[in-house]
Each structure stands twice: as C-alpha cells, then as structure tokens.
Design a protein around this motif. Structure first.
Motif, mmCIF file in Angstrom:
data_model
loop_
_atom_site.group_PDB
_atom_site.id
_atom_site.type_symbol
_atom_site.label_atom_id
_atom_site.label_comp_id
_atom_site.label_asym_id
_atom_site.label_seq_id
_atom_site.Cartn_x
_atom_site.Cartn_y
_atom_site.Cartn_z
ATOM 1 N N ASP A 167 0.944 -1.261 -0.028
ATOM 2 C CA ASP A 167 -0.007 0.017 -0.060
ATOM 3 C C ASP A 167 0.718 1.228 0.000
ATOM 4 O O ASP A 167 0.213 2.311 0.194
ATOM 5 C CB ASP A 167 -0.854 0.027 0.981
ATOM 6 N N PHE A 199 -12.359 5.442 -8.908
ATOM 7 C CA PHE A 199 -12.345 5.014 -7.627
ATOM 8 C C PHE A 199 -12.880 5.977 -6.568
ATOM 9 O O PHE A 199 -12.998 5.692 -5.461
ATOM 10 C CB PHE A 199 -10.937 4.787 -7.225
ATOM 11 N N SER A 202 -14.635 4.093 -3.983
ATOM 12 C CA SER A 202 -13.788 3.034 -3.154
ATOM 13 C C SER A 202 -13.044 3.671 -2.076
ATOM 14 O O SER A 202 -12.215 2.947 -1.801
ATOM 15 C CB SER A 202 -13.162 2.326 -4.311
ATOM 16 N N ARG A 212 -5.080 0.539 1.969
ATOM 17 C CA ARG A 212 -5.699 -0.154 1.045
ATOM 18 C C ARG A 212 -6.073 -1.429 1.430
ATOM 19 O O ARG A 212 -4.880 -2.010 2.341
ATOM 20 C CB ARG A 212 -4.995 0.087 -0.207
ATOM 21 N N LYS A 213 -7.073 -2.019 1.161
ATOM 22 C CA LYS A 213 -6.983 -3.512 1.463
ATOM 23 C C LYS A 213 -6.318 -4.401 0.729
ATOM 24 O O LYS A 213 -5.644 -3.964 -0.160
ATOM 25 C CB LYS A 213 -8.459 -3.888 0.996
ATOM 26 N N HIS A 215 -6.159 -7.346 -0.807
ATOM 27 C CA HIS A 215 -6.518 -7.933 -1.840
ATOM 28 C C HIS A 215 -7.642 -7.267 -2.820
ATOM 29 O O HIS A 215 -8.515 -7.826 -3.340
ATOM 30 C CB HIS A 215 -6.968 -9.458 -1.792
ATOM 31 N N GLN A 216 -7.972 -5.843 -2.594
ATOM 32 C CA GLN A 216 -9.226 -5.261 -3.036
ATOM 33 C C GLN A 216 -8.608 -3.733 -3.120
ATOM 34 O O GLN A 216 -8.086 -3.281 -2.425
ATOM 35 C CB GLN A 216 -10.386 -5.428 -2.251
ATOM 36 N N ASN A 217 -9.343 -3.337 -4.259
ATOM 37 C CA ASN A 217 -9.093 -1.819 -4.605
ATOM 38 C C ASN A 217 -10.076 -1.060 -3.788
ATOM 39 O O ASN A 217 -10.935 -0.216 -4.069
ATOM 40 C CB ASN A 217 -9.318 -1.753 -5.925
ATOM 41 N N VAL A 218 -10.022 -1.159 -2.354
ATOM 42 C CA VAL A 218 -10.823 -0.171 -1.476
ATOM 43 C C VAL A 218 -9.663 0.496 -0.733
ATOM 44 O O VAL A 218 -8.832 0.071 -0.072
ATOM 45 C CB VAL A 218 -11.508 -1.094 -0.711
ATOM 46 N N ILE A 234 -4.369 -2.392 -7.309
ATOM 47 C CA ILE A 234 -4.174 -3.889 -7.888
ATOM 48 C C ILE A 234 -4.723 -3.791 -9.308
ATOM 49 O O ILE A 234 -5.756 -3.282 -9.622
ATOM 50 C CB ILE A 234 -5.136 -4.902 -7.159
ATOM 51 N N TYR A 236 -5.522 -5.332 -13.191
ATOM 52 C CA TYR A 236 -5.961 -6.667 -13.980
ATOM 53 C C TYR A 236 -6.695 -5.972 -15.236
ATOM 54 O O TYR A 236 -6.714 -4.944 -15.384
ATOM 55 C CB TYR A 236 -6.902 -7.422 -12.944
ATOM 56 N N LEU A 239 -9.949 -4.218 -15.334
ATOM 57 C CA LEU A 239 -9.557 -2.760 -14.816
ATOM 58 C C LEU A 239 -9.045 -1.686 -15.868
ATOM 59 O O LEU A 239 -9.491 -0.621 -16.036
ATOM 60 C CB LEU A 239 -8.821 -2.697 -13.569
#
Length: 439
Positions: A167, A199, A202, A212-213, A215-218, A234, A236, A239
């Motif tokens: 992060d 975002f 988010s 940031r989380k 494993h998640q875009n929060v 993150i 992918y 996205l």
C-alpha cells in the motif's frame, strides 16, 4: 630517411638534446608528484574510512579519473553490496542504450475498422505528473478498439520486494499498459479529489494504518489529511479496459492475441523526462517500467529480465564482477553490485553522452532531486549522483567536479550499519570535499 635527418639535427644542436632531456626529466618529476599526490589523497580517504564512524559496517568505494584512466582511490571496490536505488543507474544505462528520444507508448495494427493495441510498459500514460495525452488522443480517433494485454510475461511485483509495502506509493504493480502510474491519488485540500475518478466510490474515511485492503481496491483515507495520498492499485485486465473506456468514452474489446502483420509504434513523451523523474525523485515505478519498455524493443513478449540479460550479455559483458540484478528500481534486497561495476557503467555514459545532458539526468548536490539538501557546492554544484537508501544502507554513485576543473567518477556504498544515516552522509561529505579541493 626522415629519422636520419632528425638524428643529424640533434647532434648538430646540442641544446636540442638538452631540451629533450630536460622535458623528459620534468615529466618524470611531474609524474612522481602526481603519483605522490594520489597516494596522499588515498591515505587521507582511508584514514576517514577507518575512523569510528565507518568502523562497525561494510563500506566500499572507488574514485576514478576518466581522462587519465587512473584509479585515484579504492577500498573494497570489488566486493558486492546491496545497492538500493543505485540500481537505477543500470536501468538508466539500459534505457539509454535501447530507447529512442521518445518513449514507445503502444504497438498497434489497424485492420479493417478495428485498431488492435498492446502496451509496451510506458509508465507515462494518463500519469498526473506528465499530463501526456498522446495515447488518449490516438485511441479517440479509432472506430473500434481491441486491447491485447497478454504480452507481459512477468510478475506484478519484483523478486525480493517486501510484501507489506503493497500500500506504499513507492511499490506500484508492474504491467504492460499502466495507467495513472498504477496509483490512486487522493487529496482533500479544498475538496475531495480522486484520480482516477473511477475509484471515487472506493474511498473509505478511516485512520487505519494501512491505506488499502490487501486484495481489493478499497482505499482508506483520513479526512483530516491535507496532503496528497498515493496508493498503488491492484491491476488486472478488466480494470485496464474499464479505465480506458472511461477516459476515451469508447467501448473496448479485450482480445487474447494480436492479428498477424507488422506492428506500428506510437511514440509518446520525451524519454529524458522519464529519466529525470526516475533519477531526481528515485521513482521506483518508472524505473521498473523503463526496463519493461526497453524489452519491448527486443521482443514482442515484454519482461524486464529480457532487457537486463541483453545489456549484461552485450554492452556490459566486460564487467569483472557481474551483478546480481533482479529489478529496475533497487527495491529488492536480492540485488548485489560492486562499486567497480557501478563506476564502469558511469564511465560508459560519460564517454557516450554530452556532459551537459548527462549531468542534467542526475540529482545535483544542493540543487535538485534527492540531493537538494546534501553535498552543497559554493556556489555551484560539484556532485551529480544517484543515491540509494533503505534500512541500514546508503549508497551514492555519480560524478564529482574538482576545483581544478577535472571530473571524477565515484561509487560509494555503505551497508549493514546501525547508526544514523546522517552520520554516514557527514563523513562522505568530508571525503567529497577533500577530492574536490585537492585533486
């Protein structure tokens, strides 16, 4: 016949022979004085190195005169050190060897009414700092866009990167088509602002230690914070597709491969603008992506390993201590370089680039970049170098201008110390000033 005439002239004019003997004798004296001066200089530097400040650590350095080819002083220069961001010097050299004046932004093929696109790793696309819209304008002209993202054959993170840095702004993921620097920018100076705006829903207002989380875009943002927070995203394929769709206002299709045919290259911003950002700010993301972009000039499959291996096998095959070189930024503790190898790469750049351009790519002591508060000249900078810092490590390699008008190349590496880095910098300053004032 010409040698006989010269010989006769010498015997006919004894003063000419005396003059030759005198010049030869003076040259020996001057050479002896120079050698004596270098020995004294080396002895004084080693005295500082053997002082209490450097006692309980591992230190190595080399100082080299690129004109006379003399090693002025060295100590442990053939030993391997953890280089930290000094690794970016090798990345810079690689980019200078493989990239043109402008960065290849994408490769593409136009077929029928569809534009097929694949990334080269260009880190500048939609980046808030560079504000380059080359890619955006190009895509907006296309009727249909097909996006190929399977050409990156690498991992999101480099080997040996600390997992808990996920992060932190300095450790964004690597990919073939980065957008917005692969980072979310969150600021609350006048009002809440998020780049990319994708975002905006988010963001969670929180004082959590992590931003940031895992494993998640929060993203977590303290509402009382007044500076800009940069948090890696993150990445992918979907996205990337959705971010481009939002930016271009066009539907984009993901495809598993490019069609057959010759690929064209769209060139973007000036390469030097990326090099300076990498070197001045020690930008890890740009460093990592520059190796990927460099590999795109060698192969359709892009991977930083391709670029590193190419440079080591070709341009740097003469290194006596080949490095263990695993990433572009120096984030990894797996990297191992010697001061001598670092000096050789600096020497190659000094021989190949105009001095003004070369020095403009490096932070200047007391003037710009990571050296703005260090190694100050009076009144002009005398150190142009790249620093490398991480826990228990401080390295500095680059160029030093002496008062006599000479340029020296140096690499100074410090590992495994437990004292304040400021103490190390203070002692290094005394060595650099000694070189500046006496050589």
């Amino acid at each position: 016949m010409e040698k006989i005439i010269i010989s006769k002239n010498l015997y006919a004019h004894p003063l000419s022979m005396n003059r030759i003997i005198l010049i030869f004798s003076l040259s020996l004296v001057l050479a002896g004085c120079s050698a004596s001066r270098q020995r004294r200089l080396h002895k004084n530097i080693v005295t500082i190195i053997n002082s209490r400040q450097f006692k309980n650590q591992f230190t190595g350095y080399i100082v080299f005169d690129p004109i006379t080819k003399d090693t002025i002083s060295n100590y442990n220069s053939e030993k391997y050190f953890l280089p930290a961001s000094n690794t970016k010097i090798f990345t810079l050299y690689t980019a200078l060897q493989l990239l043109a004046d402008r960065i290849p932004s994408i490769k593409y093929i136009s077929q029928n009414d569809t534009l097929y696109v694949e990334g080269t790793g260009d880190p500048s696309a939609l980046h808030p700092f560079f504000k380059d819209s080359t890619l955006l304008h190009f895509l907006k002209k296309a009727k249909n866009i097909a996006l190929h993202l399977n050409n990156f054959d690498g991992n999101s993170f480099g080997p040996g990167w600390a997992w808990e840095d996920y992060d932190h702004y300095y450790a964004p993921e690597r990919n073939s088509l980065p957008l917005y620097g692969n980072v979310t920018f969150i600021s609350n100076i006048d009002s809440l602002r998020i780049i990319p705006s994708y975002f905006k829903d988010s963001i969670v207002f929180s004082t959590a230690a992590k931003k940031r989380k895992l494993h998640q875009n929060v993203f977590y943002f303290d509402s009382l914070r007044k500076d800009t927070l940069e948090v890696p995203i993150i990445t992918y394929a979907n996205l990337t597709k959705e971010l481009l769709e939002t930016a271009t206002h066009k539907k984009i299709e993901l495809v598993s491969e490019m069609p057959a045919g010759k690929k064209e290259v769209l060139y973007g911003i000036l390469s030097d603008s990326l090099y300076k950002r990498m070197m001045y700010e020690s930008d890890n993301f740009i460093a990592e992506q520059l190796l990927i972009v460099s590999s795109s000039t060698l192969n359709d499959t892009i991977n930083s390993t391709i670029a590193r291996d190419h440079i080591l096998v070709n341009q740097l095959s003469n290194l006596r201590q080949p490095p263990r070189w695993v990433d572009g930024s120096g984030l990894s503790r797996y990297n191992l370089f010697t001061p001598e190898s670092m000096m050789i790469v600096l020497q190659k750049m000094y021989a190949e680039l105009p001095k003004d351009r070369l020095f403009s790519l490096f932070p200047a002591g007391g003037k710009k970049g990571t050296l703005i508060d260090l190694f100050k000249g009076n009144p002009k900078p005398y150190v142009f170098a790249k620093s490398g810092s991480m826990g228990n490590t401080y390295c500095l390699s680059g160029y030093l201008l002496t008062n006599s008008g000479k340029t020296l190349i140096f690499s100074f590496m410090n590992n495994h110390y437990r004292q304040s880095t400021n103490n190390i910098k203070k002692e290094m300053t005394s060595i650099f000033e000694l070189l500046r004032d006496t050589y």
